[in-house]
Motif scaffolding. Structure first.
Motif, mmCIF file in Angstrom:
data_model
loop_
_atom_site.group_PDB
_atom_site.id
_atom_site.type_symbol
_atom_site.label_atom_id
_atom_site.label_comp_id
_atom_site.label_asym_id
_atom_site.label_seq_id
_atom_site.Cartn_x
_atom_site.Cartn_y
_atom_site.Cartn_z
ATOM 1 N N UNK A 161 105.145 67.293 10.756
ATOM 2 C CA UNK A 161 105.057 66.059 11.529
ATOM 3 C C UNK A 161 104.447 64.924 10.724
ATOM 4 N N UNK A 162 104.886 63.708 11.048
ATOM 5 C CA UNK A 162 104.231 62.528 10.535
ATOM 6 C C UNK A 162 103.031 62.187 11.400
ATOM 7 N N UNK A 163 102.398 61.059 11.086
ATOM 8 C CA UNK A 163 101.174 60.674 11.795
ATOM 9 C C UNK A 163 101.444 59.865 13.049
ATOM 10 N N UNK A 164 102.661 59.425 13.229
ATOM 11 C CA UNK A 164 103.035 58.795 14.488
ATOM 12 C C UNK A 164 102.964 57.287 14.511
ATOM 13 N N UNK B 51 99.027 74.085 16.411
ATOM 14 C CA UNK B 51 98.753 72.871 15.668
ATOM 15 C C UNK B 51 97.391 72.333 16.100
ATOM 16 N N UNK C 194 108.292 72.944 11.376
ATOM 17 C CA UNK C 194 108.368 71.496 11.413
ATOM 18 C C UNK C 194 107.156 70.879 10.746
ATOM 19 N N UNK D 96 95.468 68.450 16.183
ATOM 20 C CA UNK D 96 95.744 67.028 16.056
ATOM 21 C C UNK D 96 94.436 66.278 15.951
ATOM 22 N N UNK E 131 106.513 60.528 17.192
ATOM 23 C CA UNK E 131 106.385 61.262 15.945
ATOM 24 C C UNK E 131 107.756 61.702 15.439
ATOM 25 N N UNK F 201 94.278 59.946 12.830
ATOM 26 C CA UNK F 201 94.590 59.555 11.459
ATOM 27 C C UNK F 201 95.229 60.639 10.622
ATOM 28 N N UNK F 202 95.285 61.850 11.152
ATOM 29 C CA UNK F 202 95.849 62.966 10.379
ATOM 30 C C UNK F 202 97.113 63.534 11.003
ATOM 31 N N UNK F 203 97.416 63.133 12.205
ATOM 32 C CA UNK F 203 98.616 63.639 12.856
ATOM 33 C C UNK F 203 98.476 65.100 13.246
ATOM 34 N N UNK F 204 99.606 65.779 13.371
ATOM 35 C CA UNK F 204 99.609 67.195 13.719
ATOM 36 C C UNK F 204 99.708 68.040 12.461
ATOM 37 N N UNK F 205 98.868 69.019 12.386
ATOM 38 C CA UNK F 205 98.904 69.936 11.251
ATOM 39 C C UNK F 205 99.008 71.361 11.770
ATOM 40 N N UNK F 206 99.857 72.113 11.138
ATOM 41 C CA UNK F 206 100.104 73.466 11.602
ATOM 42 C C UNK F 206 99.017 74.420 11.135
ATOM 43 N N UNK G 287 101.934 66.921 4.923
ATOM 44 C CA UNK G 287 102.594 65.880 5.701
ATOM 45 C C UNK G 287 103.885 65.502 5.002
ATOM 46 N N UNK H 5 92.002 68.489 19.009
ATOM 47 C CA UNK H 5 92.945 68.725 20.095
ATOM 48 C C UNK H 5 93.974 69.733 19.587
ATOM 49 N N UNK I 287 102.435 51.789 12.109
ATOM 50 C CA UNK I 287 101.462 52.676 12.757
ATOM 51 C C UNK I 287 101.320 52.329 14.224
#
Lengths: 113, 114
Positions: free
Chosen positions: A103-106, B35, A101, B37, A88, B40-45, A2, B88, A9
């Motif tokens: 991404x952050x957690x939004x 990705x 890219x 989703x 995000x 609490x962890x957001x998007x991870x590739x 991250x 997701x 948040x």
């Protein structure tokens, strides 16, 4: 890993107010992008700002970038209920289109009528 | 219409039963990515591909496979799904030659592994 971290948040405002979201990151970047996600749906690209730019506008959106502080902000002016979504930031550290890219957690934005 | 499509949109399966989530884009993009989703962890590739027959691991590749035999398609394969892969999933693509660098996302696949 991250990279971007959004703040706050969650944000709850009334229609017509402005919404400001912040993003901080750790390493140098080539560009920073903001995306919107409506509940459970795909992300939609909003705006991209390059590392040599300080401010960018697109409609009701204004993005700033401060590379010395490694931070960016997204301002949505005159918000509408339809702006309710998660936002995000995503950092791109490469100098070619092949870079990935991160991404952050939004930030979850709720705009009440 | 320029778009990224994913199928299925929803999938409930059992532990260990191999599955494939398809992804297709009609924009002639070189770069494609998967990705996940999680709250609490957001998007991870998971994996990405720079072009046909060129793939590489992202941040969370364990338990997943991909292939890129055609430019438009980038399927995600779970050989032996486990409950911790309940998530997701999003496919995305971007054009390299346009130098615009924004990614286009599919609508998502909600996977539940019991």
């Amino acid at each position: 890993s991250q990279q971007g971290e959004e703040d706050p948040q969650a944000l709850s405002i009334q229609e017509g107010e402005n919404a400001t979201m912040n993003c901080s990151y750790k390493t140098s970047i080539n560009n920073l992008q903001w995306y919107r996600q409506n509940s459970g749906r795909g992300l939609v690209h909003l705006i991209l700002i390059r590392s040599n730019e300080r401010e960018k506008h697109s409609g009701r959106l204004r993005v700033t970038l401060d590379t010395s502080k490694k931070s960016s902000s997204l301002l949505i002016t005159a918000s509408r209920a339809a702006d309710t979504a998660s936002y995000f930031c995503a950092t791109d550290g490469g100098n070619s289109g092949y870079s990935t890219l991160t991404f952050g957690k939004g930030t979850m934005l709720l705009v009440s009528p | 219409e320029a778009q990224v499509t994913q199928n299925p949109r929803y999938l409930i399966t059992v532990t260990g039963k191999k599955l494939t989530v398809t992804c297709s884009q009609n924009m002639n993009h070189e770069y494609m990515s998967w990705y996940r989703q999680d709250p609490g962890l957001g998007l991870r590739q998971i994996y990405y591909s720079m072009n046909v027959e060129v793939t590489d691991k992202g941040d969370v590749p364990e338990g997943y496979k991909v292939s890129r035999k055609e430019k438009r398609n980038f399927p995600l394969i779970l050989e032996s799904p486990s409950p911790n892969q309940t998530s997701l999933y999003f496919c995305a693509s971007k054009g390299i030659r346009t130098r615009h660098y924004e990614q286009y996302f599919g609508p998502g696949t909600r996977l539940t592994v019991t």
